[in-house]
Write a protein that holds these residues in place. Sequence first.
Motif, short mmCIF file in Angstrom:
data_model
loop_
_atom_site.label_atom_id
_atom_site.label_comp_id
_atom_site.label_asym_id
_atom_site.label_seq_id
_atom_site.Cartn_x
_atom_site.Cartn_y
_atom_site.Cartn_z
N MET A 251 0.72 -1.06 -0.02
CA MET A 251 -0.22 0.35 -0.18
C MET A 251 0.76 1.17 0.04
SD MET A 251 -3.20 0.90 0.12
CE MET A 251 -3.94 0.01 -0.12
N ARG A 252 1.95 1.26 0.76
CA ARG A 252 2.98 2.85 1.10
C ARG A 252 3.08 2.35 -0.80
NH1 ARG A 252 5.76 5.64 4.34
NH2 ARG A 252 7.78 5.92 4.26
N SER A 253 4.28 1.59 -0.93
CA SER A 253 4.77 1.10 -2.17
C SER A 253 3.57 2.26 -3.20
CB SER A 253 5.28 0.26 -2.91
OG SER A 253 6.12 0.66 -4.30
N ARG A 254 2.43 1.81 -3.39
CA ARG A 254 1.30 2.42 -4.41
C ARG A 254 0.91 3.87 -3.88
NH1 ARG A 254 -4.10 -0.71 -4.36
NH2 ARG A 254 -4.38 0.58 -5.75
N LEU A 255 1.15 4.43 -2.92
CA LEU A 255 0.80 5.72 -2.96
C LEU A 255 2.23 6.79 -3.34
CD1 LEU A 255 -1.16 5.23 0.95
CD2 LEU A 255 -1.92 5.75 -1.31
N ILE A 256 2.88 6.16 -2.50
CA ILE A 256 4.65 6.62 -3.20
C ILE A 256 4.08 7.09 -4.58
CG2 ILE A 256 6.70 6.98 -3.43
CD1 ILE A 256 6.74 5.68 -0.54
N LYS A 257 4.24 6.06 -5.19
CA LYS A 257 3.69 5.83 -7.30
C LYS A 257 3.29 6.57 -7.56
CE LYS A 257 6.17 1.46 -7.60
NZ LYS A 257 5.57 -0.02 -8.19
N SER A 258 1.41 7.01 -6.71
CA SER A 258 0.53 7.93 -7.20
C SER A 258 0.46 9.26 -6.89
CB SER A 258 -0.39 7.19 -6.23
OG SER A 258 -0.75 5.99 -6.79
N PHE A 259 1.74 9.76 -6.34
CA PHE A 259 2.57 11.09 -6.32
C PHE A 259 3.03 11.78 -6.86
CE2 PHE A 259 -0.85 9.89 -2.52
CZ PHE A 259 -1.61 10.47 -2.86
N ASP A 260 2.90 13.46 -6.88
CA ASP A 260 3.92 13.95 -7.60
C ASP A 260 5.07 13.98 -6.72
OD1 ASP A 260 2.51 14.15 -10.14
OD2 ASP A 260 1.78 16.32 -9.62
N GLN A 261 4.83 14.19 -5.10
CA GLN A 261 5.07 14.17 -4.38
C GLN A 261 4.79 13.73 -3.07
OE1 GLN A 261 6.16 18.40 -3.14
NE2 GLN A 261 6.03 19.00 -5.07
#
Length: 329
Positions: free
Chosen positions: A1-11
């Motif tokens: 989940m953390r990995s998905r979130l990091i990849k989903s945002f510009d920052q």
Amino acid sequence: MRSRLIKSFDQFHDVRLEPDHAVAKLLTAREVDIAVDLMGHTQDARPDIFAHRPAPIQMSYLGYPGTTGAEFMDYVIGDAIVLPFDQQEFFSEKIVQLPDCFMVNDSTRPISAQTISRAQAGLPEHGFVFCCFNQSYKISRPMFRIWMRLLARIEGSVLWLSQLNSRAVQNLRNEAMACGIDPERLVFAPWTATQADHLARHRLADLFLDTLPYNAHTTAGDALWAGLPLVTCRGESFPGRVGASLLNAIGLPELVASSLDEYEALILKLATDPSFLQSIRRKLEQNRLSYPLFDTDRFRRHIEAAYLTAWDIWQRGESPRSFRIGLAP
């Protein structure tokens, strides 16, 4: 989940070790328009970040189903069931109502194809399995005694609960015994290795029993996503109406009771009428991917509309006000 979130945002900024004032300064420097608090008054919350007013619009959402009581929070996000406008006097935030259901659900969550057997889970092969994977602190004595009366009436049935801590397990076993029920009819499920495995084991149960005054939230979504019917009782506050919101959004309002007597009677009917339970299961399976509850992109359109509406209000120089979002095309 953390990995998905990091990849989903510009920052993505991990600010766990940063002081509140530094995080607020970071938000201001990034010119954040809308800051959303997912924590409220819960463990590890950071309300002082919002107290610094780093964003022109600040919203409370999801993690805390109640008012923060804070003048620096402008809005709270709900829906017409969990947060009707007649509750406004009890909230310092202005109410935003999303259509369908306020709770976001991930429609890509996998469910393991393999699952353990009932015997491996400590469950009877043929008895009726009532299930509630809520936190133990949500299990009130009135609800538990309803469950014990149901066990007494349904021969061979068991109650499947989460194994959370040894004190809760022992207290629940003691209470079962005080109700005249063999404590061995309470079966406790340990943590699974993955969420996919946890979702899969819902297939072993027959019916999920909701709690009151604080309903199942994430655990209710898990059950419905896994195809397990849930019976709830509509409560008198935000956290006690979440089950009703979820069931309405998946087209199963007939599983929402309006009183504890009705709740108990409905559960008994489902447990003793196999054809009725099977019809509910079929309806849930048909609705699971065709109704709004698990339509993540539909939810995305609605919450974006809420953000834009709040932004338009602010840009016009108006004070925050309650509003409802209509159905997106």
